[in-house]
Design an enzyme around this catalytic site. Structure first.
Site, PDB file in Angstrom:
ATOM      1  N   CYS B  93       0.817  -1.214   0.000  1.00 40.83           N
ATOM      2  CA  CYS B  93       0.000   0.000   0.000  1.00 40.83           C
ATOM      3  C   CYS B  93       0.856   1.272   0.000  1.00 40.83           C
ATOM      4  CB  CYS B  93      -0.985  -0.047   1.172  1.00 40.83           C
ATOM      5  SG  CYS B  93      -2.456   0.949   0.896  1.00 40.83           S
ATOM      6  N   HIS B 192      -3.731  -5.741   1.406  1.00 40.54           N
ATOM      7  CA  HIS B 192      -3.514  -6.100   2.793  1.00 40.54           C
ATOM      8  C   HIS B 192      -4.562  -7.155   3.118  1.00 40.54           C
ATOM      9  CE1 HIS B 192      -6.002  -2.377   2.932  1.00 40.54           C
ATOM     10  NE2 HIS B 192      -6.709  -3.073   3.768  1.00 40.54           N
TER      11      HIS B 192
END
Lengths: 458, 264
Positions: B93, B192
């Site tokens: 991310c 994630h």
């Protein structure tokens, strides 16, 4: 009076009656949702005639318990309350509560009443605009439901937006221990009533991830003399000298008692709070702060604290199949970490984790990796995983060093069957459960005739 | 055997359960009798990538990325050289974005990246919708399952390999079907969830590369019983394929039962 209000109220009442008939407890959102559709200004029209004004309670964790404690204090003081007690905290839930307390024309049944509304963090600006509260409490700000809010900072920005809409003479009740809440005072010229767990001992073990690290005034990193949990504690900014404000309401001591917490609150003396966990001491302080802002007498404040009962899924116990289930709602890392700390203190032996990922739970289950399940490794003798994401829950427990789960079940029925299959002498089961998994579990328990157990958790 | 893991900025870049990746690496090392030493260099700490066998960086919000970017830029040339020489790395991310050439934030501010991945990330502005939801990605390690939640859109330069192709979800930019980036033994991704617990093949790729680099080509990973991991993959995969909607009926029922109040 808006001509649409009677129509809106009629629709709300019909929806509430239908909900009751369907055994859904009257519904706490649909009546308000319909009323808002018909009369978009329903919240302000229904709240305006209340002579007691409005009080809002917001924050990531503790809204329901704080508002319930305050409701108890108001009742003890003989002050009528209109309260979204079931925790339906978007504006539709607020309208549902107001509608239920009004006659068909929209006039309050008791014009002296005070509107006490727990308010979703993101719904705060709309609620402030509609209710023009005389006081607002902010309990804490943690990462939560990020699939909906995006980032923690988004919520903080919403709160600043709400402050700009507040009446200038409104009082903020702010948690001095949370720097993310304390920084609201940077944007607020009106009165503030600070509260703090000043006398509590710092937490042990993993405090969980911090969501406030740097001073918003100068950018320097916060330092802590004591950290209670996450980023809550005795903080200070070395850059500009900002520090935890001197509290107006402080816990001078927080001690565990067999059936709750013994609190020594400044100006109140020693009080027994029949709720467990340090986080409930924080909730009690927020309620005391608001009560003082509203001018309630100390006797009523003490009576409200002493009469506290665990709210829906917040440590309530249920007797089932000869075993006692303690239900602990958790839906974000801060709340789960605190619940796990409580279980560690209590020496919990059998623990279940029921994980759903529906809209109201948050679609993203990654938060389970931020919660400190490791704290209970070595303590838990038996564990169970359940919910729509039972396999993810099981993986989390396994990686935390817990024993292999005795059951991994998606449906609440299968979970309860597994619990009932173990002998009653195996003792209580602590159930960590997300929001919709709690609703499902409660529905299944009531189908099986299980009843809410002793009022005091633990 | 012993491996050294550097978890960069662990307190700052950790917003979406990123530490689950470190927990998974530790779990899979311990199950094989490999000791894993974890260090967490922060902002301003000295860091020599030559002293680690594996590197992990997670995600943060814009304000965290602004904090980290200058420090990471200083550490960048050494990190980049080590990864180009084979150091296995996982960047998730926000960390993934900063491993690219630059990140242009919602206000138009430019944060320099370390330039490991040839790519650029642009935030389309505060009003733009975030890419949020369950993701399935076809990769060389099989199907990767996870959850994405990002404001920035990433565009790979010509010739930059992605981590995989999006099967469900938005991926790098919602337009070209790519997800993440792959260079040498490094993986960048928006997934994630956390990524590694549910995607043990990816975890073992990183651990295997680290082990061979440290102990020679003969060093291998003993297989583990991954039944629990497979169950979690199957569960997450089924939910992702079913789509992110809950269906009108379920939502209506939810409303009647008390709405999507969450309480507390």
């Amino acid at each position: 009076m808006n001509a649409r209000i009677p129509l809106a109220l009629g629709a709300a009442r019909a929806a509430a009656a239908l909900g009751r008939r369907l055994g859904r407890g009257g519904g706490t959102a649909l009546p308000g949702l319909l009323a808002e559709r018909i009369a978009p200004d329903a919240a302000s029209a229904l709240a305006r005639p209340l002579a007691g004004g409005a009080v809002l309670v917001t924050g990531t964790n503790g809204k329901t318990t704080t508002a319930r404690l305050l409701a108890g204090m108001l009742t003890a003081a003989g002050r009528p309350v209109v309260h979204n007690r079931e925790g339906s905290n978007l504006t539709r839930g607020i309208v549902s509560a107001l509608a239920a307390a009004a006659d068909w024309r929209g006039r309050p049944r008791d014009a002296r009443a005070i509107a006490l509304m727990e308010t979703d963090e993101a719904a705060l600006p709309a609620a402030v605009r509609a209710l023009r509260p005389r006081a607002a409490a902010f309990t804490n700000l943690f990462r939560d439901q990020l699939d909906r809010y995006g980032e923690v900072e988004t919520v903080a920005a919403r709160w600043r937006e709400a402050l700009a809409l507040l009446p200038p003479d409104a009082t903020l009740a702010l948690n001095a221990d949370d720097p993310a809440v304390a920084e609201l005072a940077l944007d607020w010229r009106g009165p503030v009533h600070w509260h703090s767990l000043a006398g509590a001992r710092a937490g042990t073990g993993d405090p969980g991830p911090a969501d406030a690290r740097w001073c918003r005034a100068c950018g320097a990193a916060y330092r802590y003399a004591a950290r209670y949990a996450a980023h809550l504690g005795d903080w200070r900014c070395d850059g500009c000298g900002r520090a935890r404000p001197v509290p107006d309401t402080a816990a001078l001591a927080v001690e565990r008692a067999p059936d709750g917490l013994r609190l020594d609150v400044s100006g109140l003396g020693e009080t027994l709070l029949p709720l467990r966990g340090l986080y409930n001491a924080g909730n009690a302080l927020a309620a005391v702060a608001l009560a003082r802002v509203l001018g309630l007498p100390p006797d009523a404040i003490r009576a409200g604290l002493a009469a506290a009962r665990p709210a829906f899924g917040r440590g309530e116990t249920v007797e089932f199949g000869g075993r006692r289930l303690r239900l602990l709602l958790c839906k974000n890392p801060a709340g789960a970490t605190e619940a796990l700390r409580l279980l560690a203190e209590d020496g919990a032996a059998e623990v279940a984790f029921l994980l759903n990922d529906r809209f109201a739970d948050g679609r993203d289950v990654s938060w389970i990796w931020d919660a400190g399940f490791e704290r209970l490794a070595g303590n838990v003798r038996r564990c169970r995983a359940g919910g729509d994401r039972a396999a993810d829950a099981a993986l989390r427990l396994r990686y935390a060093g817990w024993p292999a789960p005795a059951s991994v079940t998606r449906s609440p029925a299968a979970f309860l069957d597994a619990v009932a299959a173990a002998p009653a002498r195996d003792g209580p089961v602590d159930v960590l459960v997300t929001y919709t998994a709690l609703l499902d579990l409660r529905a299944e328990l009531s189908r099986r005739g299980a009843v809410a157990g002793a009022a005091v958790s633990g | 055997m012993r491996l050294r893991l550097a978890h960069l900025y662990p307190d700052v870049m950790n917003v979406y359960g990123d530490r689950g990746n470190v927990i998974a690496l530790r779990h899979r090392c311990e199950a094989r009798g490999i000791a894993l030493d974890v260090r967490g260099p922060g902002i301003g700490d000295a860091f020599d990538p030559a002293e680690c066998d594996l590197l992990v960086i997670g995600g943060g919000e814009d304000r965290e990325q602004r904090r980290v970017a200058p420090d990471l830029a200083a550490k960048g040339p050494a990190i980049r050289a080590a990864i180009e020489a084979g150091l296995p790395a996982l960047a998730v991310c926000g960390g993934f974005q900063l491993f690219g050439e630059r990140y242009v934030d919602a206000d138009g501010g430019v944060l320099p990246g370390i330039g490991l991945f040839r790519m650029e990330t642009r935030h389309p502005g505060a009003g733009a919708a975030r890419a949020t939801g369950n993701v399935l990605v076809r990769t060389e390690f099989g199907e990767a399952v996870g959850f994405e939640n990002h404001g920035g859109r990433t565009w790979l330069a010509q010739g930059q390999a992605p981590f995989g192709a999006v099967a469900v979800g938005r991926g790098n930019n919602g337009a070209d079907g790519t997800e993440g980036a792959r260079t040498a033994n490094a993986i960048g991704t928006y997934l994630h969830g956390s990524l590694l617990p549910r995607n043990p093949a990816v975890a073992d790729f990183l651990l295997g590369a680290a082990l061979r680099r440290r102990y020679g080509a003969g060093a291998g990973l003993a297989p583990l019983d991954d039944a629990a991991e497979r169950a979690a993959r199957a569960e997450a995969g089924a939910i992702a394929r079913r789509g992110k909607g809950e269906g009108a009926w379920r939502r209506l029922r939810g409303l009647a039962a008390g709405g999507w109040r969450r309480g507390d």
